[in-house]
Write an enzyme that holds these catalytic residues in place. Structure first.
Site, PDB file in Angstrom:
ATOM      1  N   SER A  10      -3.199 -12.466   4.168  1.00 55.42           N
ATOM      2  CA  SER A  10      -3.668 -12.403   2.777  1.00 55.42           C
ATOM      3  C   SER A  10      -2.606 -12.944   1.815  1.00 55.42           C
ATOM      4  CB  SER A  10      -4.065 -10.973   2.390  1.00 55.42           C
ATOM      5  OG  SER A  10      -2.932 -10.145   2.291  1.00 55.42           O
TER       6      SER A  10
ATOM      7  N   LYS B 235       0.801  -1.223   0.000  1.00 57.44           N
ATOM      8  CA  LYS B 235       0.000   0.000   0.000  1.00 57.44           C
ATOM      9  C   LYS B 235       0.836   1.276   0.000  1.00 57.44           C
ATOM     10  CE  LYS B 235      -4.185  -1.765   0.042  1.00 57.44           C
ATOM     11  NZ  LYS B 235      -5.314  -1.328  -0.784  1.00 57.44           N
TER      12      LYS B 235
HETATM   13  C1  LIG Z   1      -2.777  -7.173   3.855  1.00 57.66           C
HETATM   14  C2  LIG Z   1      -3.633  -6.804   2.688  1.00 57.66           C
HETATM   15  N1  LIG Z   1      -3.875  -7.719   1.745  1.00 57.66           N
HETATM   16  C3  LIG Z   1      -4.666  -7.459   0.685  1.00 57.66           C
HETATM   17  C4  LIG Z   1      -5.271  -6.214   0.550  1.00 57.66           C
HETATM   18  C5  LIG Z   1      -6.169  -5.971  -0.628  1.00 57.66           C
HETATM   19  O1  LIG Z   1      -5.541  -5.168  -1.593  1.00 57.66           O
HETATM   20  P1  LIG Z   1      -6.362  -4.270  -2.600  1.00 57.66           P
HETATM   21  O2  LIG Z   1      -7.003  -3.178  -1.789  1.00 57.66           O
HETATM   22  O3  LIG Z   1      -5.379  -3.748  -3.579  1.00 57.66           O
HETATM   23  O4  LIG Z   1      -7.405  -5.146  -3.221  1.00 57.66           O
HETATM   24  C6  LIG Z   1      -5.035  -5.228   1.504  1.00 57.66           C
HETATM   25  C7  LIG Z   1      -5.694  -3.931   1.416  1.00 57.66           C
HETATM   26  O5  LIG Z   1      -5.740  -3.165   2.359  1.00 57.66           O
HETATM   27  C8  LIG Z   1      -4.198  -5.523   2.597  1.00 57.66           C
HETATM   28  O6  LIG Z   1      -3.945  -4.607   3.551  1.00 57.66           O
END
Ligand SMILES: Cc1ncc(COP(=O)(O)O)c(C=O)c1O
Length: 295
Positions: free
Chosen positions: A256, A22
């Site tokens: 994630s 991010k």
């Molecule tokens: C740890 C983590 N994984 C996945 C995501 C998802 O990413 P995106 O917002 O680009 O779909 C986020 C979004 O905040 C995240 O913080």
């Protein structure tokens, strides 16, 4: 991963300064707002965050001299709040809905955070770095993450799969990959039981995969044109693979990231046997020391 039938190439996004992918969108959104005249020198910036966008914005705003307020659900891990404060952000924590479980932020919980972020933005005449709607989010991945992956892999992979929060990283990377080679298959990953993008009924709105899976039926940044399919991964499988990444590969990443690798494993064990799949490992395992991910 040991014993698998194919290859998974993982981009370690926890190597960014705020330990997540991010950071990229924070810089892009702020620089686009500056260029478009939407952000005045010294103006306050506000955004809702599961912690990672807030950390990126805290870094960018500290360097560029914008006071930054991060609005986050109490359901997200506290490492994130501490890190944002350390970087000079004001952190506003929002209670979860009655009955919601700490560590499991639902779409309903996020709606409360959205209302608070909007209220503060109005109150302070602040710039809302709205990651769910600003195209700069997806563009950061279209201009940087995607092309870096194409260069670093030699551009010869078969598929990409990515967990959606805002859908920005999927949208940006998928657009870059399809432009490079339209035969690269791009899959959106969801948590089993919270897969509305695939058209499934939501039976499990609360889950432990922080940063996404908010059960929103549509995401403004997600362009369905580049979606070749949807993959669902159970929470338990995601956690098991996150732990395997640490123990087998020396990769200390968050929930994630394990979810994305678990989805890639489904692909190489299924229709894409022997093929190469690209994933993003979105953030660091250090962001989850207070959770039950690491035992
Ligand atoms: C740890 C983590 N994984 C996945 C995501 C998802 O990413 P995106 O917002 O680009 O779909 C986020 C979004 O905040 C995240 O913080």
């Amino acid at each position: 991963m040991r014993g698998m039938n194919g290859r998974i190439l993982a981009k370690l996004e926890y190597l960014n300064p705020g330990f997540s992918k991010k950071d990229r969108i924070a810089l892009q959104m702020i620089e686009e707002a500056e260029a478009q005249g939407h952000l005045r020198p010294g103006q306050s910036v506000v955004e809702l965050t599961s912690g990672n966008t807030g950390t990126g914005l805290a870094i960018v705003c500290a360097i560029k001299g914008y006071p930054f307020a991060a609005v986050m659900s109490k359901g997200n891990s506290m490492e994130r709040a501490r890190m944002m404060s350390a970087l000079g952000a004001e952190v506003i924590l929002v209670d979860q809905l009655p009955g919601s479980i700490p560590g499991q932020v639902s779409g309903g919980d996020l709606e409360l955070v959205e209302q608070e972020a909007e209220r503060i933005a109005l109150d302070r005449n602040a710039y809302r770095a709205d990651q769910f709607h600003l195209v700069g989010n997806a563009r950061a991945h279209y201009l940087h993450t995607g092309p870096e992956i194409i260069t670093q892999t030699g551009g010869t992979f078969h598929a990409f799969c990515d967990f959606a929060g805002t859908g920005g990283s999927f949208a940006g990377c998928a657009a870059a990959f399809k432009e490079h080679d339209p035969s690269i298959l791009c899959f959106v990953v969801e948590v089993a039981g919270a897969a509305p993008l695939a058209g499934e009924a939501v039976t499990k709105p609360n889950h432990r995969i922080q940063g996404g899976g908010y059960s929103m039926p549509t995401l403004p940044l997600l362009d369905t044109e580049n979606i070749d399919g949807y993959i669902q991964v159970t929470e338990d499988d995601a956690i098991h693979v996150t732990r395997r990444l640490a123990k087998e590969e020396g990769i200390f990443a968050g929930f994630s990231s394990g979810l994305n690798v678990a989805a890639a494993l489904q692909l190489v064990e299924g229709d894409l046997k022997g093929k190469t799949v690209v994933v993003l490992l979105s953030d660091s395992g250090l962001k989850y020391l207070s959770t039950d991910l690491w035992q």
